[in-house]
Design an enzyme around this catalytic site. Sequence first.
Site, PDB file in Angstrom:
ATOM      1  N   HIS A  68       0.782  -1.122  -0.019  1.00 19.88           N
ATOM      2  CA  HIS A  68       0.077   0.149   0.059  1.00 19.88           C
ATOM      3  C   HIS A  68       0.941   1.191  -0.006  1.00 19.88           C
ATOM      4  CE1 HIS A  68       0.745   0.917   4.207  1.00 19.88           C
ATOM      5  NE2 HIS A  68       0.791  -0.266   4.541  1.00 19.88           N
ATOM      6  N   ASP A  70      -0.928   4.318   0.699  1.00 20.30           N
ATOM      7  CA  ASP A  70      -1.424   5.227   1.824  1.00 20.30           C
ATOM      8  C   ASP A  70      -0.662   5.422   2.887  1.00 20.30           C
ATOM      9  OD1 ASP A  70      -2.509   2.487   1.920  1.00 20.30           O
ATOM     10  OD2 ASP A  70      -4.140   3.568   3.467  1.00 20.30           O
ATOM     11  N   ASP A 101       6.563   2.110   6.630  1.00 22.09           N
ATOM     12  CA  ASP A 101       5.067   1.464   6.423  1.00 22.09           C
ATOM     13  C   ASP A 101       4.412   2.196   5.269  1.00 22.09           C
ATOM     14  OD1 ASP A 101       2.910  -0.087   6.914  1.00 22.09           O
ATOM     15  OD2 ASP A 101       2.292   1.048   8.617  1.00 22.09           O
ATOM     16  N   GLU A 134      -5.078   0.730   2.813  1.00 23.96           N
ATOM     17  CA  GLU A 134      -4.670  -0.383   3.830  1.00 23.96           C
ATOM     18  C   GLU A 134      -5.025   0.398   5.167  1.00 23.96           C
ATOM     19  OE1 GLU A 134      -2.181  -3.163   6.555  1.00 23.96           O
ATOM     20  OE2 GLU A 134      -2.066  -0.719   6.078  1.00 23.96           O
ATOM     21  N   GLU A 135      -4.480   1.667   5.466  1.00 22.40           N
ATOM     22  CA  GLU A 135      -4.389   2.287   6.740  1.00 22.40           C
ATOM     23  C   GLU A 135      -5.794   2.695   7.373  1.00 22.40           C
ATOM     24  OE1 GLU A 135      -2.151   1.954   8.470  1.00 22.40           O
ATOM     25  OE2 GLU A 135      -0.101   2.361   7.456  1.00 22.40           O
ATOM     26  N   GLU A 163       4.764  -5.624   3.765  1.00 22.34           N
ATOM     27  CA  GLU A 163       4.761  -4.937   5.226  1.00 22.34           C
ATOM     28  C   GLU A 163       6.012  -5.313   5.779  1.00 22.34           C
ATOM     29  OE1 GLU A 163       2.626  -3.091   6.305  1.00 22.34           O
ATOM     30  OE2 GLU A 163       0.561  -3.162   5.565  1.00 22.34           O
ATOM     31  N   HIS A 352       4.449   4.855  11.682  1.00 24.35           N
ATOM     32  CA  HIS A 352       3.394   5.495  12.603  1.00 24.35           C
ATOM     33  C   HIS A 352       4.190   6.660  13.464  1.00 24.35           C
ATOM     34  CE1 HIS A 352      -0.233   2.440  11.427  1.00 24.35           C
ATOM     35  NE2 HIS A 352       0.695   2.653  10.601  1.00 24.35           N
TER      36      HIS A 352
END
Length: 379
Positions: A68, A70, A101, A134-135, A163, A352
Amino acid sequence: MTDPVDLTARLIRCPSVTPLEGGALQLLEEVLRPAGFECHRVDRGGVPNLFARWGRKGHGRTFGFNGHTDVVPVGDPDAWTVDPFGGEIRAGFLWGRGAADMKSGVAAFAAAAIDFVADTPPDGAVILAITGDEEGQAINGTRAILDWMAEEGEHMSVCLVGEPTCPERLGEMIKIGRRGSMTARLTARGVQGHTAYPHRAKNPVTAMARLIDRLAAHELDKGSAHFDPSTLAPTTIDTGNAATNVIPATCSGAVNIRFNDLHDSAALTRWLRAEADRVAAETGVSIEMEVHVSGESFLTPPGPFVDLVSKAVAAETGITPRLSTSGGTSDARFIKDHCPVLEFGLVGQTMHQADEHVAVEDIRGLKRIYARILRDWFA
């Protein structure tokens, strides 16, 4: 040769906070099309997704990558010492939101795939399934791509999700499965009254506390061959009641269950309902329940695909990776219904966080691992 570090930096400069595309998928399309990949935008519900395939549809074996572009919001900008969308390289690290990520993972498998099909065109196809959702809720992301693939007759023989999977060093861990996840939201409805006359009321707080305590004290299992024990965590109990002399009419609560392959969400829902009904009968308070299932547990058992990926990781890093089912959920929970799926990627320690970053050499190493996996798979 396609530089995965440069591609990661360019992707970081695309402010693709869920559900915004931010130019990330457009950039990948611009890189993949000249390399011979047939690209399709599979946007659904306002969510951007990209499907790219090198090779003929339905021809021979097909290796898939999933990831992903996003990213989660930046948070407090003052907590960052770099531009979150600057893609800056400093002290051997690449900095920015999505560095770990997982724009680095997407860049690494895209770069590996581009160079692989150019240098040694395989007898088969290579698919990249990349989502921009995805997030977030993940309703119209990888699931939308898989739905579109089913309609178009597209298929992956196996899939590797990029991931971040490694705790501290590149090569330490491969995810061969994931626990299931479900949340139960509970509402106890009683009769409001004065605290001096509790016999005239039916206290929903007492019922909720009793139920949450019983659920939390229950041992779901002791673990299985490839999974740790399942867990249940209470996450909230709330009445919205600021008065200390009033028994409220309602009380809400919630629990989250992370469950292994000894359970499925349907059986756990029946157990939760039975416990709620038992407390309701004891207290005279009605208890409503709403369950949301994020995904069922799944496992890709050790076998040829797991062995191939493990050997490729060990050959490039000198580390024999552990096979794990730890962590939260990922889009692999959708892909497992399509084909065997594994997860392998970078170290995820800063994902994150403010000042998210990854080692530049790890990005290059990840590309080498993905390239070896492709060579070995099609050999």
